[in-house]
Design a protein around this motif. Structure first.
Motif, PDB file in Angstrom:
ATOM      1  N   ALA A  64       1.266  -1.001  -0.131  1.00 18.18           N
ATOM      2  CA  ALA A  64       0.179   0.008   0.080  1.00 18.18           C
ATOM      3  C   ALA A  64       0.820   0.992   0.370  1.00 18.18           C
ATOM      4  CB  ALA A  64      -1.078  -0.021   1.269  1.00 18.18           C
ATOM      5  N   SER A  66       0.719   5.284   1.353  1.00 20.59           N
ATOM      6  CA  SER A  66       0.032   6.062   2.208  1.00 20.59           C
ATOM      7  C   SER A  66       0.602   6.994   2.437  1.00 20.59           C
ATOM      8  CB  SER A  66      -0.400   4.678   3.392  1.00 20.59           C
ATOM      9  OG  SER A  66      -1.097   5.384   5.022  1.00 20.59           O
ATOM     10  N   HIS A  70      -3.172   4.729   6.428  1.00 17.85           N
ATOM     11  CA  HIS A  70      -3.877   3.892   5.758  1.00 17.85           C
ATOM     12  C   HIS A  70      -2.729   2.755   5.363  1.00 17.85           C
ATOM     13  CE1 HIS A  70      -5.502   0.676   2.306  1.00 17.85           C
ATOM     14  NE2 HIS A  70      -4.358   1.269   1.742  1.00 17.85           N
ATOM     15  N   GLY A  71      -1.664   3.524   5.806  1.00 17.52           N
ATOM     16  CA  GLY A  71      -0.649   1.799   5.906  1.00 17.52           C
ATOM     17  C   GLY A  71      -0.371   1.463   6.932  1.00 17.52           C
ATOM     18  N   ALA A  75      -0.345  -2.506   7.896  1.00 13.48           N
ATOM     19  CA  ALA A  75      -0.219  -2.913   8.744  1.00 13.48           C
ATOM     20  C   ALA A  75      -0.629  -3.783  10.049  1.00 13.48           C
ATOM     21  CB  ALA A  75       0.730  -2.593   9.119  1.00 13.48           C
ATOM     22  N   ALA A  85       3.416  -7.279   4.921  1.00 14.14           N
ATOM     23  CA  ALA A  85       2.533  -5.510   4.214  1.00 14.14           C
ATOM     24  C   ALA A  85       4.046  -5.029   4.017  1.00 14.14           C
ATOM     25  CB  ALA A  85       2.269  -5.646   5.929  1.00 14.14           C
ATOM     26  N   GLU A  86       4.381  -4.300   2.857  1.00  9.79           N
ATOM     27  CA  GLU A  86       5.213  -3.392   2.553  1.00  9.79           C
ATOM     28  C   GLU A  86       4.293  -2.277   2.389  1.00  9.79           C
ATOM     29  OE1 GLU A  86       8.426  -2.647  -1.210  1.00  9.79           O
ATOM     30  OE2 GLU A  86       7.205  -4.687  -1.179  1.00  9.79           O
ATOM     31  N   ILE A  87       4.965  -1.193   2.731  1.00 13.10           N
ATOM     32  CA  ILE A  87       4.478   0.333   2.309  1.00 13.10           C
ATOM     33  C   ILE A  87       5.204   1.125   2.032  1.00 13.10           C
ATOM     34  CG2 ILE A  87       2.766   1.718   3.967  1.00 13.10           C
ATOM     35  CD1 ILE A  87       1.810  -0.736   4.315  1.00 13.10           C
ATOM     36  N   LEU A 101       4.017   1.935  11.929  1.00 19.80           N
ATOM     37  CA  LEU A 101       4.561   1.472  11.068  1.00 19.80           C
ATOM     38  C   LEU A 101       6.112   0.131  11.001  1.00 19.80           C
ATOM     39  CD1 LEU A 101       4.075   3.611   7.683  1.00 19.80           C
ATOM     40  CD2 LEU A 101       2.469   2.388   8.655  1.00 19.80           C
ATOM     41  N   ALA A 106       5.627  -3.630   9.738  1.00 20.78           N
ATOM     42  CA  ALA A 106       5.935  -3.283   7.983  1.00 20.78           C
ATOM     43  C   ALA A 106       7.835  -2.779   8.068  1.00 20.78           C
ATOM     44  CB  ALA A 106       4.883  -1.921   7.923  1.00 20.78           C
ATOM     45  N   ILE A 108       9.110  -0.722   5.363  1.00 20.51           N
ATOM     46  CA  ILE A 108       8.968   1.022   4.853  1.00 20.51           C
ATOM     47  C   ILE A 108       9.674   1.474   3.808  1.00 20.51           C
ATOM     48  CG2 ILE A 108       8.464   2.386   5.738  1.00 20.51           C
ATOM     49  CD1 ILE A 108       7.951   1.672   8.544  1.00 20.51           C
ATOM     50  N   ALA A 122       4.290   2.575  -4.880  1.00 19.99           N
ATOM     51  CA  ALA A 122       4.164   1.019  -4.364  1.00 19.99           C
ATOM     52  C   ALA A 122       3.749   0.536  -5.683  1.00 19.99           C
ATOM     53  CB  ALA A 122       3.093   1.269  -3.768  1.00 19.99           C
TER      54      ALA A 122
END
Length: 341
Positions: A64, A66, A70-71, A75, A85-87, A101, A106, A108, A122
């Motif tokens: 995502a 963000s 949202h991130g 996460a 999760a990759e933000i 995060l 996550a 990041i 992203a």
């Protein structure tokens, strides 16, 4: 999309998100405290609904872009569901949100000056990795998940005339518009609906002007929606003027959470309803609303979380006598030391 999508989302995410409280802070004025939600904002509702709607998630997990909230939601949901999760976040993202995060585990990447630049990076990474993309606002599952907030507002208040909500990319406001759209009788004592003062879809109040008090459009379709944006990020406001989504410059105190450069396609279609009126508030009004929430109610909101309330305090929207109004306080990911002058 319609009300049934929100009902399906509510069933899907039941038990994974909080039913956040509603407080009646004065007669007919309610705060929906969505800033007490898991991860500090409403965003976790859409994140869970998107991920659970996808079936088996890829081994590469989810990805995502963000401004922060949202991130954090993606996460959080990924950790609960046991996936990676990759933000991607822009440079404008607050240190508080980056730290959150990291705490959620996550992966990041901080890149680009604003959200749209992080989103481009992203999208490229998602194409390479095969991870499930969870958009911040422009996916049907995300909008439906956010709309479960609207279901709760109706249930917890017994019905309101107006919902005041902040707008960035528009996923939250459009979801709430759908989630409050089940035909219900008017909660006000006058059985005669107040006609809309704006016969054209998507009413726009000019900067510096105020929304007309008490004019509730399309009563049978749900409460009026007052969509509040910072003057420096008027994505919906300018889209309604142009008749289609248009890019805007991004800046100001709420840019890390409301900093979409363009309103979402889904959101624009939904928020073009006669039920919706767009109003703008200054950064100064947002700062004052944030401080007032803390001083008067001991509610710790980030700037985006106080934006809807700013519309009432600054007079951008003035309720009519007896009007029942719900103000959605949508985010609390902030540094508490900044709550006082």
């Amino acid at each position: 999309m319609d009300y049934s999508d929100v009902l399906a989302a509510a069933s899907r995410i039941d038990g994974l998100v909080l039913r956040t409280p509603v407080l009646e802070v004065s007669p007919g004025l309610f705060f929906k405290l969505e800033l007490l939600q898991h991860s500090g904002s409403f965003k976790v509702r859409g994140a869970f609904n998107r991920m659970l709607s996808a079936g088996e998630l890829p081994s590469s997990g989810v990805i995502a872009a963000s401004g922060g909230n949202h991130g954090l939601a993606v996460a959080y949901a990924a950790r609960v569901l046991g996936v990676r999760a990759e933000i991607f976040v822009p440079e404008v993202t607050s240190p508080v949100k980056v730290a959150g995060l990291e705490a959620l585990g996550a992966h990041i990447t901080q890149t680009g000056a604003i959200y749209s630049e992080a989103a481009e990076a992203a999208a490229k990474r998602a194409a390479e990795s095969g991870a499930l993309a969870v958009h911040a606002y422009d996916q049907a599952e995300v909008v439906a998940g956010q709309g479960t907030t609207g279901l709760e507002i109706v249930e917890q208040t017994g019905g309101v005339d107006t919902v005041v909500v902040a707008v960035g990319g528009g996923g939250f406001a459009s979801g709430i518009t759908l989630g409050t759209s089940a035909p219900t009788p008017s909660p006000s004592s006058d059985p005669t609906p107040t006609p809309s003062l704006s016969p054209t879809p998507g009413s726009v109040a000019a900067p510096g002007s105020v929304a007309a008090p008490g004019s509730v459009a399309t009563r049978g379709s749900g409460p009026r929606i007052i969509a509040v944006e910072p003057e420096r990020i008027p994505t919906l406001h300018e889209a309604l003027r142009a008749g289609h989504p248009v890019p805007v410059e991004v800046g100001g105190v709420a840019a890390d959470a409301l900093g979409a450069t363009k309103i979402g396609t889904i959101a624009f279609e939904i928020l073009s309803s006669p039920r919706v009126e767009s109003v703008l508030v200054t950064d100064e009004a947002i700062v004052e609303a944030r401080r007032t929430l803390w001083a008067r109610h001991r509610v710790a909101a980030e700037p985006a979380g106080a934006t809807a309330y700013a519309a009432l305090l600054a007079g951008a929207y003035t309720p009519a006598p007896g009007e029942r109004v719900a103000v959605v306080l949508c985010g609390s990911n902030t540094d508490p030391s900044t709550l006082t002058p």
